[in-house]
Design a protein around this motif. Structure first.
Motif, PDB file in Angstrom:
ATOM      1  N   LEU A  20     -38.151  74.124-106.639  1.00  0.00           N
ATOM      2  CA  LEU A  20     -37.573  74.655-107.873  1.00  0.00           C
ATOM      3  C   LEU A  20     -36.550  75.748-107.581  1.00  0.00           C
ATOM      4  CD1 LEU A  20     -40.713  74.816-110.173  1.00  0.00           C
ATOM      5  CD2 LEU A  20     -38.697  73.370-110.502  1.00  0.00           C
ATOM      6  N   ALA A  21     -36.743  76.451-106.481  1.00  0.00           N
ATOM      7  CA  ALA A  21     -35.806  77.504-106.085  1.00  0.00           C
ATOM      8  C   ALA A  21     -34.540  76.944-105.455  1.00  0.00           C
ATOM      9  CB  ALA A  21     -36.489  78.470-105.126  1.00  0.00           C
ATOM     10  N   GLY A  22     -34.502  75.625-105.217  1.00  0.00           N
ATOM     11  CA  GLY A  22     -33.277  75.016-104.722  1.00  0.00           C
ATOM     12  C   GLY A  22     -33.319  74.429-103.324  1.00  0.00           C
ATOM     13  N   TYR A  23     -34.447  74.530-102.648  1.00  0.00           N
ATOM     14  CA  TYR A  23     -34.527  73.947-101.313  1.00  0.00           C
ATOM     15  C   TYR A  23     -34.686  72.427-101.450  1.00  0.00           C
ATOM     16  CZ  TYR A  23     -35.085  78.621 -99.449  1.00  0.00           C
ATOM     17  OH  TYR A  23     -34.878  79.925 -99.115  1.00  0.00           O
ATOM     18  N   PRO A  24     -33.842  71.637-100.779  1.00  0.00           N
ATOM     19  CA  PRO A  24     -33.896  70.182-100.965  1.00  0.00           C
ATOM     20  C   PRO A  24     -35.069  69.504-100.260  1.00  0.00           C
ATOM     21  CG  PRO A  24     -32.169  70.734 -99.403  1.00  0.00           C
ATOM     22  CD  PRO A  24     -32.724  72.035 -99.924  1.00  0.00           C
ATOM     23  N   ARG A  25     -35.554  70.094 -99.176  1.00  0.00           N
ATOM     24  CA  ARG A  25     -36.663  69.519 -98.418  1.00  0.00           C
ATOM     25  C   ARG A  25     -37.597  70.652 -98.018  1.00  0.00           C
ATOM     26  NH1 ARG A  25     -32.182  66.891 -97.600  1.00  0.00           N
ATOM     27  NH2 ARG A  25     -31.273  68.426 -96.241  1.00  0.00           N
ATOM     28  N   VAL A  26     -38.901  70.438 -98.229  1.00  0.00           N
ATOM     29  CA  VAL A  26     -39.888  71.483 -97.959  1.00  0.00           C
ATOM     30  C   VAL A  26     -41.088  70.862 -97.267  1.00  0.00           C
ATOM     31  CG1 VAL A  26     -41.352  73.270 -98.986  1.00  0.00           C
ATOM     32  CG2 VAL A  26     -39.175  72.689-100.066  1.00  0.00           C
ATOM     33  N   ILE A  27     -41.612  71.559 -96.283  1.00  0.00           N
ATOM     34  CA  ILE A  27     -42.842  71.148 -95.604  1.00  0.00           C
ATOM     35  C   ILE A  27     -43.895  72.207 -95.900  1.00  0.00           C
ATOM     36  CG2 ILE A  27     -43.946  70.801 -93.359  1.00  0.00           C
ATOM     37  CD1 ILE A  27     -41.224  69.719 -92.433  1.00  0.00           C
ATOM     38  N   GLY A  28     -45.081  71.753 -96.243  1.00  0.00           N
ATOM     39  CA  GLY A  28     -46.155  72.680 -96.558  1.00  0.00           C
ATOM     40  C   GLY A  28     -47.489  72.118 -96.127  1.00  0.00           C
ATOM     41  N   THR A  29     -48.531  72.825 -96.500  1.00  0.00           N
ATOM     42  CA  THR A  29     -49.887  72.371 -96.210  1.00  0.00           C
ATOM     43  C   THR A  29     -50.682  72.345 -97.499  1.00  0.00           C
ATOM     44  OG1 THR A  29     -50.716  74.585 -95.763  1.00  0.00           O
ATOM     45  CG2 THR A  29     -49.857  73.349 -93.880  1.00  0.00           C
ATOM     46  N   LEU A  30     -51.692  71.517 -97.517  1.00  0.00           N
ATOM     47  CA  LEU A  30     -52.547  71.406 -98.694  1.00  0.00           C
ATOM     48  C   LEU A  30     -53.674  72.432 -98.677  1.00  0.00           C
ATOM     49  CD1 LEU A  30     -52.712  67.532 -98.899  1.00  0.00           C
ATOM     50  CD2 LEU A  30     -51.338  69.080-100.292  1.00  0.00           C
ATOM     51  N   TRP A  31     -53.950  72.996 -97.505  1.00  0.00           N
ATOM     52  CA  TRP A  31     -54.954  74.044 -97.395  1.00  0.00           C
ATOM     53  C   TRP A  31     -54.572  74.967 -96.241  1.00  0.00           C
ATOM     54  CZ3 TRP A  31     -56.407  68.832 -96.926  1.00  0.00           C
ATOM     55  CH2 TRP A  31     -56.565  68.368 -95.622  1.00  0.00           C
ATOM     56  N   LYS A  32     -55.285  76.071 -96.127  1.00  0.00           N
ATOM     57  CA  LYS A  32     -55.022  77.097 -95.116  1.00  0.00           C
ATOM     58  C   LYS A  32     -55.202  76.518 -93.712  1.00  0.00           C
ATOM     59  CE  LYS A  32     -56.652  81.712 -93.962  1.00  0.00           C
ATOM     60  NZ  LYS A  32     -57.575  82.773 -94.328  1.00  0.00           N
ATOM     61  N   ILE A  33     -54.306  76.912 -92.806  1.00  0.00           N
ATOM     62  CA  ILE A  33     -54.409  76.474 -91.409  1.00  0.00           C
ATOM     63  C   ILE A  33     -54.379  77.702 -90.498  1.00  0.00           C
ATOM     64  CG2 ILE A  33     -53.375  74.208 -91.795  1.00  0.00           C
ATOM     65  CD1 ILE A  33     -50.761  75.374 -90.674  1.00  0.00           C
ATOM     66  N   PRO A  34     -54.945  77.567 -89.307  1.00  0.00           N
ATOM     67  CA  PRO A  34     -54.919  78.693 -88.363  1.00  0.00           C
ATOM     68  C   PRO A  34     -53.484  78.998 -87.906  1.00  0.00           C
ATOM     69  CG  PRO A  34     -56.505  77.012 -87.661  1.00  0.00           C
ATOM     70  CD  PRO A  34     -55.726  76.439 -88.804  1.00  0.00           C
ATOM     71  N   ASP A  35     -53.212  80.264 -87.632  1.00  0.00           N
ATOM     72  CA  ASP A  35     -51.877  80.684 -87.207  1.00  0.00           C
ATOM     73  C   ASP A  35     -51.415  79.976 -85.947  1.00  0.00           C
ATOM     74  OD1 ASP A  35     -51.693  82.392 -89.348  1.00  0.00           O
ATOM     75  OD2 ASP A  35     -52.255  84.184 -88.200  1.00  0.00           O
ATOM     76  N   ASP A  36     -52.309  79.788 -84.980  1.00  0.00           N
ATOM     77  CA  ASP A  36     -51.898  79.148 -83.731  1.00  0.00           C
ATOM     78  C   ASP A  36     -51.496  77.688 -83.961  1.00  0.00           C
ATOM     79  OD1 ASP A  36     -54.597  78.584 -84.267  1.00  0.00           O
ATOM     80  OD2 ASP A  36     -55.075  78.280 -82.157  1.00  0.00           O
ATOM     81  N   ARG A  37     -52.158  77.019 -84.885  1.00  0.00           N
ATOM     82  CA  ARG A  37     -51.791  75.640 -85.195  1.00  0.00           C
ATOM     83  C   ARG A  37     -50.464  75.592 -85.942  1.00  0.00           C
ATOM     84  NH1 ARG A  37     -56.306  72.991 -86.992  1.00  0.00           N
ATOM     85  NH2 ARG A  37     -56.838  72.980 -84.797  1.00  0.00           N
ATOM     86  N   ALA A  38     -50.247  76.547 -86.826  1.00  0.00           N
ATOM     87  CA  ALA A  38     -48.968  76.604 -87.554  1.00  0.00           C
ATOM     88  C   ALA A  38     -47.807  76.790 -86.581  1.00  0.00           C
ATOM     89  CB  ALA A  38     -48.995  77.740 -88.573  1.00  0.00           C
ATOM     90  N   ARG A  39     -48.018  77.634 -85.585  1.00  0.00           N
ATOM     91  CA  ARG A  39     -46.977  77.848 -84.573  1.00  0.00           C
ATOM     92  C   ARG A  39     -46.733  76.566 -83.786  1.00  0.00           C
ATOM     93  NH1 ARG A  39     -46.105  78.468 -79.461  1.00  0.00           N
ATOM     94  NH2 ARG A  39     -44.575  79.906 -78.660  1.00  0.00           N
ATOM     95  N   GLU A  40     -47.799  75.908 -83.373  1.00  0.00           N
ATOM     96  CA  GLU A  40     -47.671  74.669 -82.606  1.00  0.00           C
ATOM     97  C   GLU A  40     -46.914  73.605 -83.409  1.00  0.00           C
ATOM     98  OE1 GLU A  40     -50.443  71.136 -80.672  1.00  0.00           O
ATOM     99  OE2 GLU A  40     -51.407  72.808 -81.702  1.00  0.00           O
ATOM    100  N   VAL A  41     -47.247  73.459 -84.673  1.00  0.00           N
ATOM    101  CA  VAL A  41     -46.583  72.466 -85.522  1.00  0.00           C
ATOM    102  C   VAL A  41     -45.113  72.825 -85.690  1.00  0.00           C
ATOM    103  CG1 VAL A  41     -46.466  71.535 -87.866  1.00  0.00           C
ATOM    104  CG2 VAL A  41     -48.659  71.690 -86.684  1.00  0.00           C
ATOM    105  N   ALA A  42     -44.811  74.102 -85.901  1.00  0.00           N
ATOM    106  CA  ALA A  42     -43.415  74.519 -86.072  1.00  0.00           C
ATOM    107  C   ALA A  42     -42.597  74.238 -84.821  1.00  0.00           C
ATOM    108  CB  ALA A  42     -43.348  76.001 -86.424  1.00  0.00           C
TER     109      ALA A  42
END
Length: 93
Positions: A20-42
């Motif tokens: 809604l803010a204008g970003y054409p493509r967004v990646i997210g999660t459906l629930w909370k994930i650990p920080d180390d996994r978020a870094r690995e995925v990024a």
């Protein structure tokens, strides 16, 4: 705050808020994930995005996420726990 009666049962997810803010493509999660996994995925995700003219080509973000999730599924953690890779979503075109 005001409510619109026809939209009372609608919710806004953080992903849809970014859209809604204008970003054409967004990646997210459906629930909370650990920080180390978020870094690995990024790190994995950005390694799959092609570069064009010195810039990341985000038009292939859905495929980059698909490749990242496929890699996660093949790790020992992903093979035994689908919660490792099932939380990620891509929204947009």
């Amino acid at each position: 705050y005001t409510t619109v009666p026809d939209l009372v049962d609608e919710s806004v997810h953080l992903v849809s808020g970014f859209m809604l803010a204008g970003y054409p493509r967004v990646i997210g999660t459906l629930w909370k994930i650990p920080d180390d996994r978020a870094r690995e995925v990024a790190v994995r995700f950005y390694s799959h995005l092609p570069h064009q003219h010195g810039r990341l080509d985000t038009g292939n973000s859905a495929m980059a996420l698909h490749c990242t999730i496929d890699e996660l599924r093949k790790t020992s953690a992903g093979m035994y726990d689908p919660l490792v890779w099932t939380t990620y979503i891509h929204a947009g075109a």
